[in-house]
Design a protein around this motif. Structure first.
Motif, PDB file in Angstrom:
ATOM      1  N   LEU A  89       0.780  -1.115  -0.034  1.00  0.00           N
ATOM      2  CA  LEU A  89      -0.136  -0.128  -0.035  1.00  0.00           C
ATOM      3  C   LEU A  89       0.879   1.299  -0.067  1.00  0.00           C
ATOM      4  N   LYS A  90       2.239   0.859   0.195  1.00  0.00           N
ATOM      5  CA  LYS A  90       3.112   2.266   0.110  1.00  0.00           C
ATOM      6  C   LYS A  90       2.899   3.053   1.079  1.00  0.00           C
ATOM      7  N   ILE A  91       2.534   2.554   2.343  1.00  0.00           N
ATOM      8  CA  ILE A  91       2.644   3.529   3.812  1.00  0.00           C
ATOM      9  C   ILE A  91       3.426   2.979   4.672  1.00  0.00           C
ATOM     10  N   LYS A  92       3.697   3.434   5.816  1.00  0.00           N
ATOM     11  CA  LYS A  92       4.751   2.919   7.004  1.00  0.00           C
ATOM     12  C   LYS A  92       3.562   1.783   7.575  1.00  0.00           C
ATOM     13  N   PRO A  93       4.472   0.807   8.195  1.00  0.00           N
ATOM     14  CA  PRO A  93       3.536  -0.190   8.926  1.00  0.00           C
ATOM     15  C   PRO A  93       2.863   0.300  10.112  1.00  0.00           C
ATOM     16  N   LYS A  94       3.346   1.333  10.824  1.00  0.00           N
ATOM     17  CA  LYS A  94       2.763   2.011  11.873  1.00  0.00           C
ATOM     18  C   LYS A  94       1.400   2.912  11.494  1.00  0.00           C
ATOM     19  N   ARG A  95       1.606   3.377  10.323  1.00  0.00           N
ATOM     20  CA  ARG A  95       0.218   4.168   9.809  1.00  0.00           C
ATOM     21  C   ARG A  95      -0.725   3.215   9.434  1.00  0.00           C
ATOM     22  N   PHE A  96      -0.254   1.825   8.923  1.00  0.00           N
ATOM     23  CA  PHE A  96      -1.226   0.880   8.525  1.00  0.00           C
ATOM     24  C   PHE A  96      -1.855   0.479   9.779  1.00  0.00           C
ATOM     25  N   GLU A  97      -1.181   0.095  10.783  1.00  0.00           N
ATOM     26  CA  GLU A  97      -1.853  -0.513  12.073  1.00  0.00           C
ATOM     27  C   GLU A  97      -3.032   0.715  12.578  1.00  0.00           C
ATOM     28  N   GLU A  98      -2.278   2.019  12.540  1.00  0.00           N
ATOM     29  CA  GLU A  98      -3.472   3.108  13.077  1.00  0.00           C
ATOM     30  C   GLU A  98      -4.656   3.043  12.393  1.00  0.00           C
ATOM     31  N   GLN A  99      -4.575   3.114  10.876  1.00  0.00           N
ATOM     32  CA  GLN A  99      -5.527   3.115  10.296  1.00  0.00           C
ATOM     33  C   GLN A  99      -6.361   2.228  10.037  1.00  0.00           C
ATOM     34  N   TYR A 100      -6.017   0.621  10.101  1.00  0.00           N
ATOM     35  CA  TYR A 100      -6.879  -0.418   9.714  1.00  0.00           C
ATOM     36  C   TYR A 100      -6.900  -1.414  10.963  1.00  0.00           C
ATOM     37  N   LEU A 101      -6.039  -1.544  11.810  1.00  0.00           N
ATOM     38  CA  LEU A 101      -6.144  -2.477  12.882  1.00  0.00           C
ATOM     39  C   LEU A 101      -6.393  -1.848  14.464  1.00  0.00           C
ATOM     40  N   ARG A 102      -6.645  -2.771  15.055  1.00  0.00           N
ATOM     41  CA  ARG A 102      -6.687  -2.904  16.580  1.00  0.00           C
ATOM     42  C   ARG A 102      -6.268  -4.040  17.252  1.00  0.00           C
ATOM     43  N   THR A 103      -6.110  -3.834  18.561  1.00  0.00           N
ATOM     44  CA  THR A 103      -5.332  -4.797  19.295  1.00  0.00           C
ATOM     45  C   THR A 103      -6.752  -5.552  20.086  1.00  0.00           C
ATOM     46  N   ASP A 104      -6.885  -6.647  19.917  1.00  0.00           N
ATOM     47  CA  ASP A 104      -8.166  -7.417  20.524  1.00  0.00           C
ATOM     48  C   ASP A 104      -7.976  -7.691  22.071  1.00  0.00           C
ATOM     49  N   GLU A 105      -8.835  -8.536  22.757  1.00  0.00           N
ATOM     50  CA  GLU A 105      -9.062  -8.714  23.986  1.00  0.00           C
ATOM     51  C   GLU A 105      -7.635  -9.897  24.288  1.00  0.00           C
ATOM     52  N   ASP A 106      -7.086 -10.528  23.136  1.00  0.00           N
ATOM     53  CA  ASP A 106      -6.362 -11.613  23.277  1.00  0.00           C
ATOM     54  C   ASP A 106      -4.895 -11.129  22.749  1.00  0.00           C
ATOM     55  N   ASN A 107      -4.842  -9.603  22.631  1.00  0.00           N
ATOM     56  CA  ASN A 107      -3.566  -9.086  22.309  1.00  0.00           C
ATOM     57  C   ASN A 107      -3.402  -9.247  20.946  1.00  0.00           C
ATOM     58  N   ASP A 108      -4.156  -9.664  20.007  1.00  0.00           N
ATOM     59  CA  ASP A 108      -3.891 -10.047  18.590  1.00  0.00           C
ATOM     60  C   ASP A 108      -4.324  -8.786  17.795  1.00  0.00           C
ATOM     61  N   LEU A 109      -3.583  -8.573  16.642  1.00  0.00           N
ATOM     62  CA  LEU A 109      -3.839  -7.438  15.746  1.00  0.00           C
ATOM     63  C   LEU A 109      -5.111  -7.956  14.972  1.00  0.00           C
ATOM     64  N   VAL A 110      -6.326  -7.071  14.872  1.00  0.00           N
ATOM     65  CA  VAL A 110      -7.274  -7.541  14.147  1.00  0.00           C
ATOM     66  C   VAL A 110      -7.770  -6.330  13.067  1.00  0.00           C
ATOM     67  N   LEU A 111      -8.792  -6.375  12.372  1.00  0.00           N
ATOM     68  CA  LEU A 111      -9.438  -5.318  11.745  1.00  0.00           C
ATOM     69  C   LEU A 111     -10.036  -4.509  12.874  1.00  0.00           C
ATOM     70  N   GLN A 112     -10.103  -3.324  12.156  1.00  0.00           N
ATOM     71  CA  GLN A 112     -11.042  -2.453  12.951  1.00  0.00           C
ATOM     72  C   GLN A 112     -12.488  -2.539  12.892  1.00  0.00           C
ATOM     73  N   GLN A 113     -12.795  -3.212  11.634  1.00  0.00           N
ATOM     74  CA  GLN A 113     -14.368  -3.282  11.368  1.00  0.00           C
ATOM     75  C   GLN A 113     -14.528  -4.552  10.306  1.00  0.00           C
ATOM     76  N   THR A 114     -15.669  -5.186  10.437  1.00  0.00           N
ATOM     77  CA  THR A 114     -16.186  -5.988   9.428  1.00  0.00           C
ATOM     78  C   THR A 114     -17.462  -5.260   8.661  1.00  0.00           C
ATOM     79  N   PRO A 115     -17.592  -5.544   7.521  1.00  0.00           N
ATOM     80  CA  PRO A 115     -16.922  -6.477   6.737  1.00  0.00           C
ATOM     81  C   PRO A 115     -15.478  -5.973   6.317  1.00  0.00           C
ATOM     82  N   CYS A 116     -14.614  -6.620   6.233  1.00  0.00           N
ATOM     83  CA  CYS A 116     -13.197  -6.192   5.865  1.00  0.00           C
ATOM     84  C   CYS A 116     -12.977  -4.926   4.893  1.00  0.00           C
ATOM     85  N   THR A 117     -12.183  -3.909   5.222  1.00  0.00           N
ATOM     86  CA  THR A 117     -11.999  -2.755   4.498  1.00  0.00           C
ATOM     87  C   THR A 117     -11.605  -3.038   3.155  1.00  0.00           C
TER      88      THR A 117
END
Ligand code: SF4
Ligand code: SF4
Length: 173
Positions: free
Chosen positions: A86-114
């Motif tokens: 996507l030509k963006i920095k990993p940190k920016r990708f995480e901030e924009q699309y992901l969140r950390t869930d209750e099991d400490n896993d990185l998951v999508l901020q929303q479903t359906p998938c962006t």
């Protein structure tokens, strides 16, 4: 009990899946308990055959129910690979699309998938997360180790549901 019809549309199959899976839950649980206790010697090959046969007949582009209802986990490698694409920095990708869930896993901020398009195509298909590539894991080696997740997946994935039904018909445990 509802019976699944292979002549109905994919959407009908998806709609009736939660109830079908609920009806089969106890039967599947008992079957998987026996499978764990005494897995057949050729289980890996049997699962590969059932998986290949089912996905030879299932068009995921008519479905996309996994992308619409449940998101994948993102590994660090997934994040690096997809951000590069996507030509963006990993940190920016995480901030924009992901969140950390209750099991400490990185998951999508929303479903359906962006990244899911209206045509059911994945916008990052070439670099999609490993979990997406492997879903619904029905060709996994030592399938008996992932029966708990399969119990959930049969309510989401029509192919996984059909594979488990065919497994029960084929294997005498
Ligand atoms: S993997 Fe299963 S849930 Fe996902 S699109 Fe294919 S058939 Fe549908
Ligand atoms: S990344 Fe692609 S394959 Fe994975 S959930 Fe999103 S749309 Fe589906």
């Amino acid at each position: 009990m509802i019976k699944i019809s292979y002549f109905c549309s994919m959407q009908d199959r998806i709609d009736e899946l939660p109830q079908l899976a609920k009806d089969k839950h106890i039967e599947n649980k008992k079957f998987f308990a026996k499978l764990k206790k005494r897995p057949p010697k050729k289980l890996d090959q049997i699962m590969q055959d059932l998986h290949d046969q089912e996905f030879g007949e299932t068009d995921c582009l008519q479905c996309a129910n996994c992308c619409k209802t449940t998101g994948p986990l993102f590994t660090d490698k997934d994040v690096v690979r997809i951000s590069k694409f996507l030509k963006i920095k990993p940190k920016r990708f995480e901030e924009q699309y992901l969140r950390t869930d209750e099991d400490n896993d990185l998951v999508l901020q929303q479903t359906p998938c962006t990244f899911l398009g209206v045509d059911n195509y994945c916008g990052i298909y070439e670099v999609r997360p490993k979990a997406c590539r492997e879903y619904p894991h029905t060709d996994r080696k030592k399938f008996q180790q992932i029966t708990n997740i399969t119990l959930k997946n049969v309510a989401i994935c029509p192919a996984a549901y059909a594979i488990v039904e065919k497994m029960k018909a084929r294997l005498t445990l």
